[in-house]
Design an enzyme around this catalytic site. Structure first.
Site, PDB file in Angstrom:
ATOM      1  N   SER A  86       0.993  -1.163   0.146  1.00 49.91           N
ATOM      2  CA  SER A  86       0.215  -0.089   0.040  1.00 49.91           C
ATOM      3  C   SER A  86       0.742   1.341  -0.032  1.00 49.91           C
ATOM      4  O   SER A  86       0.524   2.347  -0.502  1.00 49.91           O
ATOM      5  CB  SER A  86      -1.090   0.094   1.247  1.00 49.91           C
ATOM      6  OG  SER A  86      -0.296  -0.101   2.230  1.00 49.91           O
ATOM      7  N   ASP A 136      -5.344   7.892   9.137  1.00 51.23           N
ATOM      8  CA  ASP A 136      -5.456   6.642   9.480  1.00 51.23           C
ATOM      9  C   ASP A 136      -4.219   6.340  10.514  1.00 51.23           C
ATOM     10  O   ASP A 136      -4.425   5.277  11.367  1.00 51.23           O
ATOM     11  CB  ASP A 136      -5.474   5.360   8.604  1.00 51.23           C
ATOM     12  CG  ASP A 136      -4.072   5.191   7.768  1.00 51.23           C
ATOM     13  OD1 ASP A 136      -3.251   5.848   8.200  1.00 51.23           O
ATOM     14  OD2 ASP A 136      -3.991   4.264   7.081  1.00 51.23           O
ATOM     15  N   HIS A 195      -0.540   4.833   7.524  1.00 49.64           N
ATOM     16  CA  HIS A 195       0.077   5.238   6.240  1.00 49.64           C
ATOM     17  C   HIS A 195       0.686   6.796   6.214  1.00 49.64           C
ATOM     18  O   HIS A 195       0.119   7.547   6.883  1.00 49.64           O
ATOM     19  CB  HIS A 195      -0.924   4.987   5.149  1.00 49.64           C
ATOM     20  CG  HIS A 195      -1.129   3.755   4.772  1.00 49.64           C
ATOM     21  ND1 HIS A 195      -2.424   3.081   5.569  1.00 49.64           N
ATOM     22  CD2 HIS A 195      -0.727   2.534   4.201  1.00 49.64           C
ATOM     23  CE1 HIS A 195      -2.577   1.744   5.134  1.00 49.64           C
ATOM     24  NE2 HIS A 195      -1.373   1.431   4.347  1.00 49.64           N
TER      25      HIS A 195
END
Length: 341
Positions: free
Chosen positions: A74, A238, A241
């Site tokens: 990601s 979040d 990240h």
């Protein structure tokens, strides 16, 4: 440092010969970790639904187009970035285009949630889409740690991916596993264990990548200090990240190695390692451990092999200022602004 160097060599060797590389933990320990993981999920913000699609052409120029591949998880995908111009791939592609005066075609085959085992499929996709890649960036490892994947299995898949890309003519730059101990919302003792596991994996990744002819850049706790001081700046909503600023920091660490891999002349070209800067030439496992503790450090092979294995050069790269990213399909006009093709 000696202990981690031995573990890195052991994990890389186990990966090469198909053995195991991770020690077993007791059921009580895993039960404690599972409880801590549930707490962490409550603390860490809601995950994003996706990530920007940054595949496209960046910049313009008179030379041949540079083919840049992005593989991994990601972070390689850019989860947490608000738009496509803020991902590591887009920032590096834009900077390379500006500094080489050549267009860069970025092909991003990474996937959210990917582990090192998923690199096999990603290389398949990349080879179908790009016949002759110039350079590939791989960012992977965090999910291997959080999913408790045997480290030798992770290293084996990474080494195979690097080997396949190298056989296809690509230079390979691997951003090693970030130091997950830098994620402050994760409680102790889970955070301490994740730090040890991620650092051990990063060191073993370095050994394996250099053995396959690639080079690594330590991401380590690149964002750790900033997260502690300014959690709303370097990390996204979040709290796990990177934010746009965090991705810019990671891109600035990776960029010099990408330019060097492409043969682009820089301030480091032809420069011997400087001991005053903590740079050195020595066994790759020792260089790997030193790099883990020094984010932004590059490790690449020298071609020499000694009693303690392959030799590598550890270099603290001078970081280029990163030019502002341009949207795919745009090019600068004479005033330095962007115009649509």
């Amino acid at each position: 440092m000696v202990g981690r160097a031995k573990r890195a060599r052991k994990i890389a060797a186990a990966a090469a010969f198909g053995g195991g590389g991770a020690g077993a933990l007791g059921l009580a320990t895993w039960g404690l970790l599972a409880t801590e993981a549930r707490i962490a999920r409550k603390v860490v913000g809601r995950p994003f639904e996706g990530a920007p699609d940054d595949t496209g052409t960046y910049g313009s120029g008179f030379g041949d187009t540079i083919e840049l591949l992005i593989l991994g998880d990601s972070t390689a995908r850019g989860m947490g970035a608000d738009d496509r111009a803020q991902t590591v791939g887009a920032i590096v592609a834009s900077a390379v285009a500006a500094l080489t005066s050549r267009p860069v075609r970025l092909t991003n085959v990474s996937a959210i949630g990917a582990e090192s085992a998923d690199l096999d499929r990603q290389v398949d996709v990349a080879q179908d889409e790009v016949a002759e890649p110039d350079v590939a960036i791989i960012m992977v490892g965090a999910n291997d740690v959080t999913h408790r994947i045997d480290r030798s299995v992770s290293i084996r898949h990474l080494a195979m991916a690097v080997n396949r890309l190298r056989e296809n003519g690509a230079e390979v730059v691997v951003g090693t596993c970030p130091d997950l101990g830098a994620v402050r919302p994760v409680p102790q003792p889970l955070r301490a264990l994740m730090q040890r596991w991620s650092r051990d994996l990063a060191a073993a990744q370095t050994v394996a990548v250099v053995e396959q002819g690639g080079r690594t850049v330590s991401l380590g706790d690149l964002l750790g200090e900033e997260f502690h001081e300014r959690p709303g700046v370097m990390f996204s909503k979040d709290q796990f990240h990177p934010s746009a600023a965090g991705y810019a920091r990671a891109a600035s660490a990776i960029l010099p190695s990408v330019l060097d891999a492409l043969g682009h002349h820089s301030i480091d070209t032809g420069r011997a390692p400087d001991e005053r800067r903590g740079e050195s030439v020595g066994p790759v496992a020792v260089a790997a451990v030193r790099a883990v503790a020094d984010p932004g450090t590059e490790v690449s092979g020298t071609g020499d092999v000694g009693m303690r294995g392959r030799f590598a050069v550890l270099r603290r790269r001078h970081r280029h200022p990163v030019p502002g990213p341009t949207e795919a399909g745009t090019e600068p006009d004479d005033r330095g602004e962007s115009t649509t093709n």
